[in-house]
Design an enzyme around this catalytic site. Structure first.
Site, PDB file in Angstrom:
ATOM      1  N   GLU A 192      41.575  14.851  -0.954  1.00 12.86           N
ATOM      2  CA  GLU A 192      41.750  13.972   0.118  1.00 12.86           C
ATOM      3  C   GLU A 192      42.454  12.737  -0.193  1.00 12.86           C
ATOM      4  OE1 GLU A 192      37.676  12.761   1.448  1.00 12.86           O
ATOM      5  OE2 GLU A 192      38.611  11.198   2.569  1.00 12.86           O
ATOM      6  N   ASN A 222      41.603   8.214  -2.629  1.00 17.26           N
ATOM      7  CA  ASN A 222      41.721   6.995  -2.038  1.00 17.26           C
ATOM      8  C   ASN A 222      43.213   6.327  -2.262  1.00 17.26           C
ATOM      9  OD1 ASN A 222      38.667   6.667  -2.559  1.00 17.26           O
ATOM     10  ND2 ASN A 222      39.197   6.138  -0.569  1.00 17.26           N
ATOM     11  N   ASP A 260      38.412  12.966  -3.790  1.00 15.78           N
ATOM     12  CA  ASP A 260      39.051  11.870  -2.831  1.00 15.78           C
ATOM     13  C   ASP A 260      39.813  10.977  -3.881  1.00 15.78           C
ATOM     14  OD1 ASP A 260      39.743   9.888  -1.120  1.00 15.78           O
ATOM     15  OD2 ASP A 260      37.684   9.657  -0.316  1.00 15.78           O
ATOM     16  N   ASP A 266      43.081  10.789   5.200  1.00 13.93           N
ATOM     17  CA  ASP A 266      41.909   9.990   5.527  1.00 13.93           C
ATOM     18  C   ASP A 266      42.536   8.683   6.042  1.00 13.93           C
ATOM     19  OD1 ASP A 266      39.613   8.240   5.888  1.00 13.93           O
ATOM     20  OD2 ASP A 266      39.119   8.377   3.942  1.00 13.93           O
ATOM     21  N   LYS A 272      31.530  15.412  -3.107  1.00  7.87           N
ATOM     22  CA  LYS A 272      32.701  14.932  -3.260  1.00  7.87           C
ATOM     23  C   LYS A 272      32.731  14.038  -4.359  1.00  7.87           C
ATOM     24  CE  LYS A 272      34.991  11.508  -0.214  1.00  7.87           C
ATOM     25  NZ  LYS A 272      35.018  11.134   0.926  1.00  7.87           N
ATOM     26  N   LEU A 273      33.770  14.256  -5.246  1.00  5.29           N
ATOM     27  CA  LEU A 273      34.117  13.407  -6.412  1.00  5.29           C
ATOM     28  C   LEU A 273      35.302  12.210  -6.000  1.00  5.29           C
ATOM     29  CD1 LEU A 273      33.967  15.800  -9.328  1.00  5.29           C
ATOM     30  CD2 LEU A 273      31.953  14.610  -8.311  1.00  5.29           C
ATOM     31  N   LYS A 274      35.038  11.027  -6.092  1.00 10.88           N
ATOM     32  CA  LYS A 274      35.935  10.076  -6.184  1.00 10.88           C
ATOM     33  C   LYS A 274      36.757  10.327  -7.418  1.00 10.88           C
ATOM     34  CE  LYS A 274      34.940   7.797  -2.462  1.00 10.88           C
ATOM     35  NZ  LYS A 274      36.056   7.541  -1.338  1.00 10.88           N
ATOM     36  N   LYS A 322      37.213   9.197  10.904  1.00 15.89           N
ATOM     37  CA  LYS A 322      36.230   7.879  10.758  1.00 15.89           C
ATOM     38  C   LYS A 322      36.448   6.892  12.052  1.00 15.89           C
ATOM     39  CE  LYS A 322      36.155   7.202   5.745  1.00 15.89           C
ATOM     40  NZ  LYS A 322      36.806   6.666   4.652  1.00 15.89           N
TER      41      LYS A 322
END
Ligand code: MG
Length: 345
Positions: A192, A169, A167, A217, A139-141, A241
């Site tokens: 994500e 964020n 992802d 998420d 997974k790459l941010k 989570k």
């Protein structure tokens, strides 16, 4: 619970390397550990600190809420207390957390999350290293200015077979929909949390405009929010989570709802020590967790983990099968990383 005592431990562990997301850079992991002692056992829970949604802003915030028994304590704090109590109860009963939750797997596919790198070559070096270690998914941010270019570079270098996801964020807006659709050609497992957590309608609109499956998420803070997101069509995958949801039991209910809705889930991480990692592994062993977890080996983050280290075995992590969460803090490591401890009973 009568006859129990509760101790709160503020710990700080240095990370092996800084971890950068669209939301910030972390050099040290801070946690508030909850230790519950009953007449027959002790149990542990872990509350993440300073990692954005799903964590508490400060150790003091969580400690004050738990100290006063504040009914409106933040979910990560109440979740840590719930886990510690459950751990003590299960240790007394001789039952593993995994079997208590209904786990069907004895090992979980491990994915690795890679932060925003200083450069594309540095990113490629890290991806190569992690694939060499055996991780089954990368997974790459991502964030504005660091998205199509790094994904292109990773696909060019490692090919289309690598299980890859990104992802954000919450770093984009709906105005970026056309740009984000440029990621469609890479066959990503998911995109994500592209938009801010509260923007479920935006996610539903974005999901109509990109082909990459949208995963939520930060948006999924409760069963009610999950229902709303699914009704709107805001996501087709959910990152579960426990800390964000206020504990493992709510996380299990989210899992059950997603299974009923035909929505795959996977277990996200919040730079857990072995305490939180162990609890997450038990959860991730439930049957609806069909996608690799953000659950990495201890040496992904720490020189020495708080517990005996979790190690990769053919790209998987074993689900602890001892009573409760199945692991204990190593006393010398715990001593070394403890900033303060306080009895609250
Ligand atoms: Mg995430």
């Amino acid at each position: 619970m009568s006859g129990e005592s509760v101790e709160l431990l503020h710990i700080a562990l240095p990370l092996l390397a800084p971890f950068r997301t669209a939301a910030g850079t972390h050099h040290t992991v801070e946690k508030l550990l909850v230790r519950v002692v009953t007449a027959t056992a002790e149990g542990w829970g872990e509350c993440p600190v300073g990692l954005g949604p799903g964590s508490v802003d400060s150790v003091g915030e969580a400690r004050d809420a738990l100290r006063t028994g504040d009914a409106t304590a933040p979910p990560p704090a109440t979740g840590a207390l719930e886990t510690a109590r459950l751990d003590a109860e299960l240790r007394t009963a001789g039952t593993s957390l995994a079997s208590r939750l209904g786990a069907t797997k004895t090992a979980v596919d491990a994915g690795v999350a890679i932060g925003i790198a200083p450069s594309v070559p540095a990113l490629l070096d890290e991806v190569e290293r992690r694939l060499g270690e055996g991780y089954r998914r990368v997974k790459l941010k991502i964030g504005p200015g660091w998205d199509v270019e790094p994904v292109t570079a990773v696909r060019d270098r490692f090919g289309g077979e690598v299980a890859l996801q990104v992802d954000a964020n919450g770093a984009y807006t709906l105005d970026d929909a056309e740009h984000l659709a440029n990621l469609d050609r890479f066959g990503l497992l998911m995109l994500e949390q592209p938009l801010p957590a509260e923007d479920l309608e935006g996610h539903a609109e974005l999901a109509r405009r990109v082909r990459t499956p949208v995963c939520l998420d930060e948006s999924i803070t409760s069963e009610a929010q999950l229902d709303r997101a699914l009704t709107l069509g805001a996501c087709s995958i959910v990152n579960v989570k426990p800390a964000r949801l206020g504990g493992l039991l709510t996380a299990k209910r989210i899992h059950d709802r997603c299974v009923n809705a035909g929505v795959p889930v996977w277990c996200g991480g919040m730079l857990e020590t072995g305490i939180g990692r162990s609890a997450n592994l038990a959860l991730a062993a439930l049957p609806g967790f069909t996608l690799p977890a953000d659950l990495s080996a201890s040496n992904r983050y720490f020189e020495r983990d708080l517990t005996p280290p979790f190690v990769l075995d053919d790209g998987q992590l074993a689900v602890p099968d001892g009573p409760g969460i199945g692991v204990d803090p190593l006393p010398d490591v715990l001593d070394a990383v403890t900033v303060s401890r306080e009895d609250v009973t």
